[in-house]
Design an enzyme around this catalytic site. Structure first.
Site, PDB file in Angstrom:
ATOM      1  N   CYS A  24       0.179   0.189 -14.580  1.00  0.00           N
ATOM      2  CA  CYS A  24       0.164   0.931 -13.328  1.00  0.00           C
ATOM      3  C   CYS A  24       1.615   1.024 -12.847  1.00  0.00           C
ATOM      4  O   CYS A  24       2.228   0.019 -12.507  1.00  0.00           O
ATOM      5  CB  CYS A  24      -0.721   0.181 -12.336  1.00  0.00           C
ATOM      6  SG  CYS A  24      -0.863   1.014 -10.775  1.00  0.00           S
ATOM      7  N   SER A  80      -1.870  10.138 -10.546  1.00  0.00           N
ATOM      8  CA  SER A  80      -2.754  10.129  -9.369  1.00  0.00           C
ATOM      9  C   SER A  80      -2.017  10.710  -8.166  1.00  0.00           C
ATOM     10  O   SER A  80      -0.879  10.330  -7.886  1.00  0.00           O
ATOM     11  CB  SER A  80      -3.187   8.692  -9.080  1.00  0.00           C
ATOM     12  OG  SER A  80      -3.894   8.642  -7.864  1.00  0.00           O
ATOM     13  N   SER A 117      -6.908  11.394  -5.255  1.00  0.00           N
ATOM     14  CA  SER A 117      -7.378  10.415  -4.265  1.00  0.00           C
ATOM     15  C   SER A 117      -8.154  11.184  -3.206  1.00  0.00           C
ATOM     16  O   SER A 117      -7.582  11.656  -2.235  1.00  0.00           O
ATOM     17  CB  SER A 117      -6.185   9.696  -3.640  1.00  0.00           C
ATOM     18  OG  SER A 117      -5.555   8.929  -4.627  1.00  0.00           O
ATOM     19  N   LEU A 118      -9.439  11.300  -3.417  1.00  0.00           N
ATOM     20  CA  LEU A 118     -10.252  12.183  -2.570  1.00  0.00           C
ATOM     21  C   LEU A 118     -10.695  11.468  -1.285  1.00  0.00           C
ATOM     22  O   LEU A 118     -10.359  11.871  -0.184  1.00  0.00           O
ATOM     23  CB  LEU A 118     -11.459  12.667  -3.388  1.00  0.00           C
ATOM     24  CG  LEU A 118     -12.281  13.778  -2.757  1.00  0.00           C
ATOM     25  CD1 LEU A 118     -11.457  15.046  -2.592  1.00  0.00           C
ATOM     26  CD2 LEU A 118     -13.529  14.069  -3.599  1.00  0.00           C
ATOM     27  N   HIS A 119     -11.504  10.453  -1.436  1.00  0.00           N
ATOM     28  CA  HIS A 119     -11.899   9.539  -0.350  1.00  0.00           C
ATOM     29  C   HIS A 119     -12.740  10.124   0.775  1.00  0.00           C
ATOM     30  O   HIS A 119     -13.267   9.372   1.605  1.00  0.00           O
ATOM     31  CB  HIS A 119     -10.672   8.843   0.268  1.00  0.00           C
ATOM     32  CG  HIS A 119      -9.776   8.199  -0.735  1.00  0.00           C
ATOM     33  ND1 HIS A 119     -10.243   7.449  -1.788  1.00  0.00           N
ATOM     34  CD2 HIS A 119      -8.423   8.210  -0.869  1.00  0.00           C
ATOM     35  CE1 HIS A 119      -9.222   7.019  -2.511  1.00  0.00           C
ATOM     36  NE2 HIS A 119      -8.114   7.474  -1.987  1.00  0.00           N
ATOM     37  N   GLU A 126       6.759  -2.873  -7.593  1.00  0.00           N
ATOM     38  CA  GLU A 126       5.856  -3.652  -8.416  1.00  0.00           C
ATOM     39  C   GLU A 126       5.210  -2.780  -9.492  1.00  0.00           C
ATOM     40  O   GLU A 126       4.942  -1.602  -9.279  1.00  0.00           O
ATOM     41  CB  GLU A 126       4.802  -4.324  -7.532  1.00  0.00           C
ATOM     42  CG  GLU A 126       5.451  -5.462  -6.765  1.00  0.00           C
ATOM     43  CD  GLU A 126       4.495  -6.228  -5.877  1.00  0.00           C
ATOM     44  OE1 GLU A 126       4.758  -7.413  -5.656  1.00  0.00           O
ATOM     45  OE2 GLU A 126       3.504  -5.652  -5.404  1.00  0.00           O
ATOM     46  N   CYS A 179      -1.566   7.187   4.463  1.00  0.00           N
ATOM     47  CA  CYS A 179      -3.022   7.069   4.333  1.00  0.00           C
ATOM     48  C   CYS A 179      -3.425   5.777   5.049  1.00  0.00           C
ATOM     49  O   CYS A 179      -2.815   4.721   4.806  1.00  0.00           O
ATOM     50  CB  CYS A 179      -3.425   7.043   2.866  1.00  0.00           C
ATOM     51  SG  CYS A 179      -2.814   8.504   1.989  1.00  0.00           S
ATOM     52  N   GLY A 187       3.904   4.771  -4.108  1.00  0.00           N
ATOM     53  CA  GLY A 187       4.498   6.093  -3.943  1.00  0.00           C
ATOM     54  C   GLY A 187       3.594   7.241  -4.331  1.00  0.00           C
ATOM     55  O   GLY A 187       2.552   7.053  -4.954  1.00  0.00           O
ATOM     56  N   GLU A 188       4.015   8.438  -3.935  1.00  0.00           N
ATOM     57  CA  GLU A 188       3.281   9.668  -4.256  1.00  0.00           C
ATOM     58  C   GLU A 188       4.072  10.390  -5.358  1.00  0.00           C
ATOM     59  O   GLU A 188       5.127  10.973  -5.098  1.00  0.00           O
ATOM     60  CB  GLU A 188       3.157  10.530  -2.985  1.00  0.00           C
ATOM     61  CG  GLU A 188       2.671  11.947  -3.209  1.00  0.00           C
ATOM     62  CD  GLU A 188       1.429  12.049  -4.078  1.00  0.00           C
ATOM     63  OE1 GLU A 188       0.380  11.487  -3.728  1.00  0.00           O
ATOM     64  OE2 GLU A 188       1.517  12.694  -5.160  1.00  0.00           O
ATOM     65  N   CYS A 247      -5.363  -2.145  -6.165  1.00  0.00           N
ATOM     66  CA  CYS A 247      -4.941  -0.864  -5.576  1.00  0.00           C
ATOM     67  C   CYS A 247      -4.587  -1.029  -4.113  1.00  0.00           C
ATOM     68  O   CYS A 247      -5.335  -1.617  -3.347  1.00  0.00           O
ATOM     69  CB  CYS A 247      -6.088   0.146  -5.572  1.00  0.00           C
ATOM     70  SG  CYS A 247      -6.693   0.582  -7.146  1.00  0.00           S
ATOM     71  N   ASN A 295      -9.775  -2.669  -0.845  1.00  0.00           N
ATOM     72  CA  ASN A 295      -9.052  -3.951  -0.886  1.00  0.00           C
ATOM     73  C   ASN A 295      -8.391  -4.172   0.456  1.00  0.00           C
ATOM     74  O   ASN A 295      -7.457  -3.457   0.796  1.00  0.00           O
ATOM     75  CB  ASN A 295      -7.983  -3.925  -1.980  1.00  0.00           C
ATOM     76  CG  ASN A 295      -8.606  -3.875  -3.358  1.00  0.00           C
ATOM     77  OD1 ASN A 295      -9.437  -4.712  -3.701  1.00  0.00           O
ATOM     78  ND2 ASN A 295      -8.246  -2.872  -4.135  1.00  0.00           N
ATOM     79  N   CYS A 320       6.325   4.735   0.543  1.00  0.00           N
ATOM     80  CA  CYS A 320       5.672   6.049   0.435  1.00  0.00           C
ATOM     81  C   CYS A 320       5.874   6.777   1.754  1.00  0.00           C
ATOM     82  O   CYS A 320       5.820   6.158   2.819  1.00  0.00           O
ATOM     83  CB  CYS A 320       4.176   5.874   0.163  1.00  0.00           C
ATOM     84  SG  CYS A 320       3.334   7.442  -0.167  1.00  0.00           S
ATOM     85  N   CYS A 365      -4.228   2.335   3.183  1.00  0.00           N
ATOM     86  CA  CYS A 365      -3.335   1.906   2.090  1.00  0.00           C
ATOM     87  C   CYS A 365      -2.166   1.108   2.634  1.00  0.00           C
ATOM     88  O   CYS A 365      -1.473   1.559   3.547  1.00  0.00           O
ATOM     89  CB  CYS A 365      -2.826   3.143   1.342  1.00  0.00           C
ATOM     90  SG  CYS A 365      -1.553   2.761   0.119  1.00  0.00           S
TER      91      CYS A 365
HETATM   92  N1  SAH Z   1       0.020   7.965  -4.038  1.00  0.00           N
HETATM   93  C1  SAH Z   1      -0.870   8.198  -5.098  1.00  0.00           C
HETATM   94  C2  SAH Z   1      -0.906   7.076  -6.132  1.00  0.00           C
HETATM   95  C3  SAH Z   1      -0.871   5.643  -5.642  1.00  0.00           C
HETATM   96  S1  SAH Z   1      -2.275   4.966  -4.844  1.00  0.00           S
HETATM   97  C4  SAH Z   1      -2.259   8.450  -4.569  1.00  0.00           C
HETATM   98  O1  SAH Z   1      -2.476   8.265  -3.392  1.00  0.00           O
HETATM   99  O2  SAH Z   1      -3.089   8.913  -5.360  1.00  0.00           O
HETATM  100  C5  SAH Z   1      -3.446   4.589  -6.120  1.00  0.00           C
HETATM  101  C6  SAH Z   1      -4.893   4.605  -5.622  1.00  0.00           C
HETATM  102  O3  SAH Z   1      -5.212   3.436  -4.826  1.00  0.00           O
HETATM  103  C7  SAH Z   1      -5.197   5.806  -4.736  1.00  0.00           C
HETATM  104  O4  SAH Z   1      -6.413   6.384  -5.080  1.00  0.00           O
HETATM  105  C8  SAH Z   1      -5.289   5.164  -3.382  1.00  0.00           C
HETATM  106  O5  SAH Z   1      -6.014   5.980  -2.512  1.00  0.00           O
HETATM  107  C9  SAH Z   1      -5.936   3.841  -3.695  1.00  0.00           C
HETATM  108  N2  SAH Z   1      -5.797   2.835  -2.629  1.00  0.00           N
HETATM  109  C10 SAH Z   1      -4.790   2.708  -1.761  1.00  0.00           C
HETATM  110  N3  SAH Z   1      -5.017   1.659  -0.923  1.00  0.00           N
HETATM  111  C11 SAH Z   1      -6.192   1.111  -1.298  1.00  0.00           C
HETATM  112  C12 SAH Z   1      -6.946  -0.017  -0.823  1.00  0.00           C
HETATM  113  N4  SAH Z   1      -6.497  -0.771   0.173  1.00  0.00           N
HETATM  114  N5  SAH Z   1      -8.096  -0.302  -1.446  1.00  0.00           N
HETATM  115  C13 SAH Z   1      -8.521   0.456  -2.489  1.00  0.00           C
HETATM  116  N6  SAH Z   1      -7.854   1.520  -2.981  1.00  0.00           N
HETATM  117  C14 SAH Z   1      -6.691   1.852  -2.382  1.00  0.00           C
HETATM  118 FE1  SF4 Z   2       1.052   6.883  -0.390  1.00  0.00          FE
HETATM  119 FE2  SF4 Z   2      -0.986   7.011  -2.192  1.00  0.00          FE
HETATM  120 FE3  SF4 Z   2      -0.836   5.008  -0.389  1.00  0.00          FE
HETATM  121 FE4  SF4 Z   2      -1.427   7.479   0.428  1.00  0.00          FE
HETATM  122  S1  SF4 Z   2      -2.653   6.172  -0.964  1.00  0.00           S
HETATM  123  S2  SF4 Z   2       0.036   6.064   1.411  1.00  0.00           S
HETATM  124  S3  SF4 Z   2      -0.157   8.689  -0.935  1.00  0.00           S
HETATM  125  S4  SF4 Z   2       0.618   5.399  -2.034  1.00  0.00           S
END
Ligand code: SAH
Ligand code: SF4
Length: 376
Positions: free
Chosen positions: A118, A221, A243-245, A105, A129, A189-190, A363, A320, A125, A132
């Site tokens: 985007c 990212s 993507s710190l979190h 997508e 995480c 994906g990463e 996201c 989300n 992936c 996600c």
């Molecule tokens: N893999 C890469 C890029 C794709 S994810 C990465 O992890 O950076 C894009 C962003 O969406 C990242 O910051 C990820 O942590 C965030 N994300 C993933 N799942 C999410 C969710 N359910 N709600 C909000 N943000 C989310």
């Molecule tokens: Fe992969 Fe990014 Fe999702 Fe982590 S947040 S599972 S690295 S797409």
């Protein structure tokens, strides 16, 4: 006659690879540089999707190119348009080798002053995480450079963003300038686990004779693949989002498991060096707001300490939810308080308003709908 899917796609080849390819198709050596320039112009400035459109090439040459090569664009399986103007495309790419065709997508998010695409870098992936949805889907394969660029070319053409094209009647787009002005590698994906293909695609997106995006308008990212953060700084030099979190290893180990391999200290060290090596003026840190997990004022205080001395912006992303996820989004009040705490201490920390919620384009939600439909 070769089969379409066996032909080399000319999208995504750098100048020397393109020259070598057309050289093998009997284009005389003396003409290689000029022909390469012309083909790049047609592909990236004019959005040509067939050799027939390349009118400054002779008819014979166009026929030879069509015999040996393709300009292979993704097939649109589905297009959804949100009431806020966000567009989500489900795109299909042909099988590679023994694999099956794959789908990813790509999402277009229009704002007053910019239109952001985007882009996905992998199908699924390999990381997991915990918050996600893409992380619950199995890793199928890396996308090729042509497939990464294909998403951008297809979006530009759907938005009527190439020279001489008309925009769709119902398009919501920025007030001026390009309809697609910014790229974020934040789809599925990463990207730093598909470094070579992502680099090849982004270098063409950045090239003045390619898609001509400025470095400030392309953001990659990553969840924190430290060695390739340094390579990105040296070899791509685009903007970086992390993507710190979480601000402590024990929590980040759970939320973003790659942290066990590259813990916060090494990640933050790479971030400290990134602006000097790449020339990017600041780094974006993404921080998903998870209720009672990472949203306390202690977390906010630790975040300020962690980012001290790094020119940063923090994007606070309300979580989300997706079916089966174990987290909840922090309350609005908590998110506001967190954002204000950071702002009072000099850290820009906007709350990212979710876009395209009605079409599951936010996201971390990508591909979930199409997978769900297949399962039922
Ligand atoms: N893999 C890469 C890029 C794709 S994810 C990465 O992890 O950076 C894009 C962003 O969406 C990242 O910051 C990820 O942590 C965030 N994300 C993933 N799942 C999410 C969710 N359910 N709600 C909000 N943000 C989310
Ligand atoms: Fe992969 Fe990014 Fe999702 Fe982590 S947040 S599972 S690295 S797409």
């Amino acid at each position: 006659m070769s089969l379409e899917h066996e032909k080399t796609c000319l999208i995504g080849l750098d100048r020397s690879a393109l020259a070598a390819a057309i050289g093998s198709a009997d284009v005389p050596v003396k003409q290689l540089s000029m022909r390469t320039k012309q083909i790049w112009h047609w592909l990236y400035h004019r959005g040509a999707s067939s050799f027939d459109e390349m009118l400054n090439l002779s008819k014979d040459l166009r026929a030879t190119l069509a015999e040996k090569f393709t300009i292979s664009m993704p097939e649109i399986v589905d297009e959804q348009i949100s009431n806020d103007g966000t567009r989500k495309w489900l795109l299909r790419f042909p099988a590679r080798g023994a694999g099956a065709p794959v789908e990813v997508e790509t999402v277009y998010i229009p704002e007053r002053d910019r239109g952001t695409l985007c882009v996905s870098s992998q199908v699924g992936c390999s990381l997991t995480c915990t918050f996600c949805h893409t992380g619950t889907q199995k890793m199928v394969r890396n996308l090729e450079a042509s497939e990464i660029l294909g998403q951008i070319l297809l979006a530009r053409s759907q938005l009527g963003d190439f020279e001489g094209q008309e925009a769709p009647y119902d398009l919501i787009a920025p007030l001026e300038g390009r309809k697609l002005s910014n790229i974020v590698m934040m789809g599925m994906g990463e990207p730093l686990f598909n470094f070579e293909n992502v680099k090849q695609a982004l270098l063409i997106a950045l090239d003045d004779s390619g898609l001509c995006f400025s470095r400030r308008r392309i953001t990659l990212s990553t969840s924190g693949v430290v060695p390739n953060i340094f390579r990105t700084a040296e070899e791509i030099r685009c903007m970086l989002a992390i993507s710190l979190h979480a601000t402590r290893d024990e929590l980040r180990d759970v939320l973003v498991p790659i942290n066990r391999k590259y813990p916060l200290e090494t990640l933050i060290d790479a971030c400290r060096k990134y602006p000097t090596i790449s020339g990017a003026r600041r780094i974006t840190f993404e921080y998903v707001m998870l209720k009672d997990v990472n949203d306390s004022l202690r977390d906010a205080r630790e975040l300020v300490e962690l980012l001290q001395g790094i020119p940063s912006k923090v994007n606070l992303i309300p979580f989300n939810p997706w079916p089966g996820s174990e987290y909840q989004c922090s309350d609005e009040k908590t998110i506001d308080r967190f954002s204000e705490y950071l702002a009072d201490r000099g850290l820009t920390a906007p709350i990212r308003r979710p876009r395209g919620r009605d079409i599951l384009a936010a996201c971390g939600q990508l591909k979930s709908e199409s997978q769900r439909v297949k399962l039922t």
